[in-house]
Motif scaffolding. Structure first.
Motif, mmCIF file in Angstrom:
data_model
loop_
_atom_site.group_PDB
_atom_site.id
_atom_site.type_symbol
_atom_site.label_atom_id
_atom_site.label_comp_id
_atom_site.label_asym_id
_atom_site.label_seq_id
_atom_site.Cartn_x
_atom_site.Cartn_y
_atom_site.Cartn_z
ATOM 1 N N GLY A 49 17.423 45.532 86.829
ATOM 2 C CA GLY A 49 18.642 45.765 87.404
ATOM 3 C C GLY A 49 19.199 44.576 88.345
ATOM 4 N N MET A 50 18.844 43.182 88.149
ATOM 5 C CA MET A 50 19.222 42.202 90.104
ATOM 6 C C MET A 50 20.172 41.960 88.889
ATOM 7 S SD MET A 50 17.778 43.442 92.467
ATOM 8 C CE MET A 50 18.284 41.824 93.293
ATOM 9 N N PRO A 51 21.788 41.431 90.085
ATOM 10 C CA PRO A 51 22.356 41.198 89.759
ATOM 11 C C PRO A 51 21.497 39.021 88.840
ATOM 12 C CG PRO A 51 22.679 40.915 92.079
ATOM 13 C CD PRO A 51 21.705 41.388 91.148
ATOM 14 N N THR A 52 22.279 38.369 87.560
ATOM 15 C CA THR A 52 21.987 37.098 87.263
ATOM 16 C C THR A 52 23.291 36.156 87.906
ATOM 17 O OG1 THR A 52 22.868 38.282 85.360
ATOM 18 C CG2 THR A 52 21.129 38.584 85.532
ATOM 19 N N ASP A 53 24.110 36.623 87.742
ATOM 20 C CA ASP A 53 25.185 35.450 87.814
ATOM 21 C C ASP A 53 24.800 35.413 89.690
ATOM 22 O OD1 ASP A 53 28.127 34.217 89.467
ATOM 23 O OD2 ASP A 53 28.678 34.953 88.125
ATOM 24 N N PRO A 54 24.765 33.820 90.319
ATOM 25 C CA PRO A 54 24.404 33.329 91.331
ATOM 26 C C PRO A 54 26.201 33.559 92.097
ATOM 27 C CG PRO A 54 24.055 31.406 89.927
ATOM 28 C CD PRO A 54 24.765 32.528 88.903
ATOM 29 N N ALA A 55 26.999 33.947 92.396
ATOM 30 C CA ALA A 55 27.995 34.154 93.309
ATOM 31 C C ALA A 55 28.287 35.596 93.552
ATOM 32 C CB ALA A 55 29.501 33.734 91.772
ATOM 33 N N VAL A 56 27.463 36.467 92.566
ATOM 34 C CA VAL A 56 27.440 38.305 93.024
ATOM 35 C C VAL A 56 26.505 38.318 93.555
ATOM 36 C CG1 VAL A 56 26.935 40.073 91.365
ATOM 37 C CG2 VAL A 56 28.525 38.269 90.138
ATOM 38 N N VAL A 57 24.485 37.353 92.975
ATOM 39 C CA VAL A 57 23.649 37.944 94.238
ATOM 40 C C VAL A 57 24.088 37.545 95.625
ATOM 41 C CG1 VAL A 57 21.326 36.289 94.195
ATOM 42 C CG2 VAL A 57 21.987 36.488 92.169
ATOM 43 N N VAL A 58 24.718 36.113 95.717
ATOM 44 C CA VAL A 58 25.141 35.678 96.698
ATOM 45 C C VAL A 58 25.737 36.623 97.704
ATOM 46 C CG1 VAL A 58 26.540 34.268 98.246
ATOM 47 C CG2 VAL A 58 25.394 32.830 97.188
ATOM 48 N N ALA A 59 27.739 37.575 96.925
ATOM 49 C CA ALA A 59 27.891 38.355 97.266
ATOM 50 C C ALA A 59 27.477 39.190 97.519
ATOM 51 C CB ALA A 59 29.136 38.856 96.190
ATOM 52 N N LEU A 60 25.672 40.208 96.719
ATOM 53 C CA LEU A 60 25.106 41.205 97.521
ATOM 54 C C LEU A 60 24.689 41.048 98.714
ATOM 55 C CD1 LEU A 60 24.294 42.541 93.443
ATOM 56 C CD2 LEU A 60 26.399 43.482 95.234
ATOM 57 N N ARG A 61 23.964 39.262 98.504
ATOM 58 C CA ARG A 61 22.900 39.408 99.645
ATOM 59 C C ARG A 61 24.025 39.516 100.949
ATOM 60 N NH1 ARG A 61 22.374 33.275 100.204
ATOM 61 N NH2 ARG A 61 24.427 33.670 101.193
ATOM 62 N N ASP A 62 24.989 38.888 100.994
ATOM 63 C CA ASP A 62 25.834 38.872 101.744
ATOM 64 C C ASP A 62 27.092 40.304 102.859
ATOM 65 O OD1 ASP A 62 25.865 36.122 102.027
ATOM 66 O OD2 ASP A 62 27.956 35.553 100.874
ATOM 67 N N ALA A 63 26.635 41.441 101.529
ATOM 68 C CA ALA A 63 26.922 42.633 101.941
ATOM 69 C C ALA A 63 26.164 43.662 103.060
ATOM 70 C CB ALA A 63 27.954 42.874 100.233
ATOM 71 N N VAL A 64 25.266 43.435 102.242
ATOM 72 C CA VAL A 64 23.966 43.945 102.294
ATOM 73 C C VAL A 64 23.717 43.748 103.875
ATOM 74 C CG1 VAL A 64 21.113 44.573 102.161
ATOM 75 C CG2 VAL A 64 23.099 45.041 100.500
ATOM 76 N N CYS A 65 23.069 42.073 104.286
ATOM 77 C CA CYS A 65 23.304 41.763 105.654
ATOM 78 C C CYS A 65 24.274 42.669 106.797
ATOM 79 C CB CYS A 65 23.213 40.288 105.419
ATOM 80 S SG CYS A 65 21.866 40.021 104.625
ATOM 81 N N ARG A 120 36.002 39.608 97.366
ATOM 82 C CA ARG A 120 35.997 37.955 96.943
ATOM 83 C C ARG A 120 35.037 38.072 95.889
ATOM 84 N NH1 ARG A 120 35.595 37.509 102.707
ATOM 85 N NH2 ARG A 120 33.205 37.253 102.546
ATOM 86 N N ALA A 121 33.818 38.525 95.451
ATOM 87 C CA ALA A 121 33.324 38.136 94.383
ATOM 88 C C ALA A 121 33.538 38.977 92.862
ATOM 89 C CB ALA A 121 31.846 38.578 94.677
ATOM 90 N N GLY A 122 34.765 39.705 93.117
ATOM 91 C CA GLY A 122 35.581 40.486 92.047
ATOM 92 C C GLY A 122 34.867 41.694 91.596
ATOM 93 N N LEU A 123 33.909 42.176 93.001
ATOM 94 C CA LEU A 123 33.327 43.558 92.309
ATOM 95 C C LEU A 123 33.783 44.953 92.814
ATOM 96 C CD1 LEU A 123 30.085 42.263 93.015
ATOM 97 C CD2 LEU A 123 30.558 42.543 90.873
ATOM 98 N N LEU A 124 34.415 44.126 93.704
ATOM 99 C CA LEU A 124 35.500 45.730 93.929
ATOM 100 C C LEU A 124 37.122 45.431 93.687
ATOM 101 C CD1 LEU A 124 34.058 46.973 97.432
ATOM 102 C CD2 LEU A 124 33.817 48.098 94.896
ATOM 103 N N PRO A 125 37.555 46.159 93.213
ATOM 104 C CA PRO A 125 37.805 47.966 93.555
ATOM 105 C C PRO A 125 36.909 48.696 92.667
ATOM 106 C CG PRO A 125 39.687 47.782 92.591
ATOM 107 C CD PRO A 125 39.510 46.077 93.310
ATOM 108 N N GLY A 126 36.161 47.818 91.582
ATOM 109 C CA GLY A 126 36.080 49.115 91.152
ATOM 110 C C GLY A 126 36.106 49.347 89.597
ATOM 111 N N VAL A 127 37.155 48.750 89.109
ATOM 112 C CA VAL A 127 38.199 49.675 88.293
ATOM 113 C C VAL A 127 37.591 49.526 87.232
ATOM 114 C CG1 VAL A 127 40.325 50.605 87.356
ATOM 115 C CG2 VAL A 127 39.549 50.597 89.785
ATOM 116 N N ILE A 128 37.531 49.851 86.039
ATOM 117 C CA ILE A 128 37.560 49.585 84.524
ATOM 118 C C ILE A 128 38.536 50.287 83.944
ATOM 119 C CG2 ILE A 128 36.009 49.675 82.376
ATOM 120 C CD1 ILE A 128 33.931 50.922 84.296
ATOM 121 N N TRP A 129 39.021 48.874 82.941
ATOM 122 C CA TRP A 129 40.302 48.576 82.615
ATOM 123 C C TRP A 129 40.352 48.743 80.889
ATOM 124 C CZ3 TRP A 129 44.784 49.735 85.405
ATOM 125 C CH2 TRP A 129 44.622 49.572 86.516
#
Length: 129
Positions: A49-65, A120-129
């Motif tokens: 369940g961990m992200p595989t895209d390096p940009a998402v990995v960095v975004a989640l790391r930064d957001a958690v910190c 910035r990573a495109g993960l929010l607003p999290g709307v599925i179209w």
């Protein structure tokens, strides 16, 4: 097993301060906060369940910190109680002076810097179209 998106070492690098003694617990709780914020986000993950895209990995790391940094600055221990009461005691229980803040109905107190990292990573607003 819960997903944790940053390590105590990464938290220390983010804040420029040594990681607190309970950093692993704080990071786990902040990771849960992000999971709640990203309930509708779509991104590729591995079998754990961990992200595989390096940009998402960095975004989640930064957001958690950023979330942990925000909670520490607010005097929150990751429980959310600091944002709800002026004073809390445990034995024999005493709560006083309810503060405005996120309600138990599901409002998430997401750190502004965490929100921006996820946006910035495109993960929010999290709307599925």
């Amino acid at each position: 097993m819960p997903r944790v998106y940053a390590t105590p070492t990464q938290l220390a690098a983010w804040t420029g301060e040594p990681a607190p003694a309970d950093a692993e617990r704080l990071l786990a709780r902040a990771s849960e906060d992000l999971d709640d914020a990203l309930i509708r986000a779509v991104y590729l993950v591995d079998d754990a369940g961990m992200p595989t895209d390096p940009a998402v990995v960095v975004a989640l790391r930064d957001a958690v910190c950023a979330q942990v940094e925000y909670q520490l600055a607010a005097g929150d221990d990751g429980t959310g109680a600091a944002g709800r009461w002026d004073s809390v005691s445990i034995g024999p229980v005493s709560l006083s002076g309810r503060k405005d803040g996120p309600q138990a109905t599901g409002d998430l107190d997401l750190a502004p810097r965490a929100y921006r990292a996820l946006t910035r990573a495109g993960l929010l607003p999290g709307v599925i179209w």
